[in-house]
Design a protein around this motif. Structure first.
Motif, PDB file in Angstrom:
ATOM      1  N   ASP A 154       6.216  -1.895  -0.770  1.00 58.02           N
ATOM      2  CA  ASP A 154       5.001  -2.702  -0.924  1.00 58.02           C
ATOM      3  C   ASP A 154       4.027  -2.473   0.218  1.00 58.02           C
ATOM      4  O   ASP A 154       2.826  -2.232   0.000  1.00 58.02           O
ATOM      5  N   GLN A 158       0.257  -0.548   0.293  1.00 56.46           N
ATOM      6  CA  GLN A 158      -0.960  -1.220   0.738  1.00 56.46           C
ATOM      7  C   GLN A 158      -1.686  -0.399   1.797  1.00 56.46           C
ATOM      8  O   GLN A 158      -2.921  -0.270   1.761  1.00 56.46           O
ATOM      9  N   TYR A 171      -0.790   1.514  -6.496  1.00 54.88           N
ATOM     10  CA  TYR A 171      -0.188   0.232  -6.827  1.00 54.88           C
ATOM     11  C   TYR A 171       1.312   0.265  -6.554  1.00 54.88           C
ATOM     12  O   TYR A 171       1.977   1.282  -6.763  1.00 54.88           O
ATOM     13  N   THR A 229      -8.030  -4.169 -10.824  1.00 59.51           N
ATOM     14  CA  THR A 229      -7.702  -5.240  -9.909  1.00 59.51           C
ATOM     15  C   THR A 229      -7.763  -4.748  -8.469  1.00 59.51           C
ATOM     16  O   THR A 229      -7.521  -3.567  -8.193  1.00 59.51           O
ATOM     17  N   THR A 230      -8.100  -5.636  -7.564  1.00 67.78           N
ATOM     18  CA  THR A 230      -8.099  -5.287  -6.143  1.00 67.78           C
ATOM     19  C   THR A 230      -6.715  -5.501  -5.529  1.00 67.78           C
ATOM     20  O   THR A 230      -6.493  -5.123  -4.377  1.00 67.78           O
ATOM     21  N   ASP A 231      -5.793  -6.107  -6.284  1.00 68.09           N
ATOM     22  CA  ASP A 231      -4.433  -6.301  -5.790  1.00 68.09           C
ATOM     23  C   ASP A 231      -3.676  -4.979  -5.839  1.00 68.09           C
ATOM     24  O   ASP A 231      -3.783  -4.220  -6.801  1.00 68.09           O
ATOM     25  N   CYS A 233      -0.112  -4.922  -4.831  1.00 67.97           N
ATOM     26  CA  CYS A 233       1.262  -5.279  -5.200  1.00 67.97           C
ATOM     27  C   CYS A 233       1.227  -6.217  -6.406  1.00 67.97           C
ATOM     28  O   CYS A 233       0.662  -7.318  -6.339  1.00 67.97           O
ATOM     29  N   LEU A 234       1.821  -5.774  -7.501  1.00 69.30           N
ATOM     30  CA  LEU A 234       1.714  -6.489  -8.766  1.00 69.30           C
ATOM     31  C   LEU A 234       3.091  -6.654  -9.406  1.00 69.30           C
ATOM     32  O   LEU A 234       4.003  -5.883  -9.147  1.00 69.30           O
TER      33      LEU A 234
END
Length: 241
Positions: A154, A158, A171, A229-231, A233-234
């Motif tokens: 993770d 990032q 991702y 999405t700007t995320d 970690c999903l």
């Protein structure tokens, strides 16, 4: 959706094999690699190769061969990984810990690095998906190595997303519970090794797992979204919720 070139590591069985068959049925070109023979053989639209993801040169040869045959790579999925050793840290062999971390972390970093270099060399835009787990975000008794490796996945993803924001979408995706060899390994654990084992027996009885086909389609939606999405970690939704 136009034809894409997709790489999957750990493509001999389980989630990797299921995604490979789904992507092939959708008409995509595939680069497949795993420690044992990948689920689909070489063809005009598929390059398959056995390798060890912890061997940088083998991975480099694989990406070069995949590009030579299928063109620039649009999506790279780092799926190769281990669950074990299962049990209290004090009881597991240090060599099995090293093997686990080499595969789950070092192999994934090698694959990501080579893919990013490929994108820059080809002046190409792409997407990277690193398969993570809910275990990245909380500790589980008996899963010390797995929790540590997935937390590393993770955070690594990032950091890479920041470095390569102009070149790729990156991702780290927890795909949900899928009935793979890992689930079999969990269900074969004792309560002393893994006190939550009964929960996974109940999941098997209910048979409400996410399927590899569902995961494959969800990943394609993620990387091809017009409003990404700007995320980084999903977690994927539950297929049978």
């Amino acid at each position: 959706m136009s034809q894409k070139t997709i790489v999957i590591t750990g493509a001999s069985r389980g989630l990797g094999a299921g995604m490979a068959k789904t992507f092939a049925a959708l008409g995509h070109r595939l680069g497949l690699c795993s420690r044992t023979e990948p689920i689909l053989p070489c063809s005009s639209e598929i390059h398959s190769q056995t390798l060890n993801v912890t061997d940088f040169q083998e991975l480099d040869d694989f990406i070069q061969a995949t590009h030579a045959k299928l063109g620039p790579i649009d999506l790279w999925i780092n799926n190769a990984g281990l669950l074990g050793p299962i049990g209290p840290l004090r009881e597991v062999d240090h060599r099995s810990i090293k093997h686990h971390m080499d595969t789950n972390v070092l192999g994934l970093i090698y694959g990501s690095q080579l893919y990013v270099r490929h994108l820059h060399d080809q002046n190409h835009q792409g997407a990277l998906i690193n398969i993570s787990s809910g275990a990245a975000r909380g500790g589980y008794f008996g899963w010390t190595s797995y929790c540590a490796s997935k937390a590393a996945v993770d955070n690594f993803t990032q950091a890479l997303a920041l470095e390569e924001k102009d070149r790729l979408r990156a991702y780290s995706v927890a795909p949900g519970v899928i009935d793979t060899d890992m689930q079999e390994q969990i269900r074969n654990s004792t309560e002393e090794q893994f006190p939550m084992v009964d929960k996974f027996h109940k999941l098997k009885k209910a048979n409400t797992f996410n399927t590899p086909e569902f995961v494959a389609h969800e990943l394609l939606k993620l990387v091809h979204s017009q409003n990404p999405t700007t995320d980084v970690c999903l977690r994927l939704p539950n297929e049978y919720s």
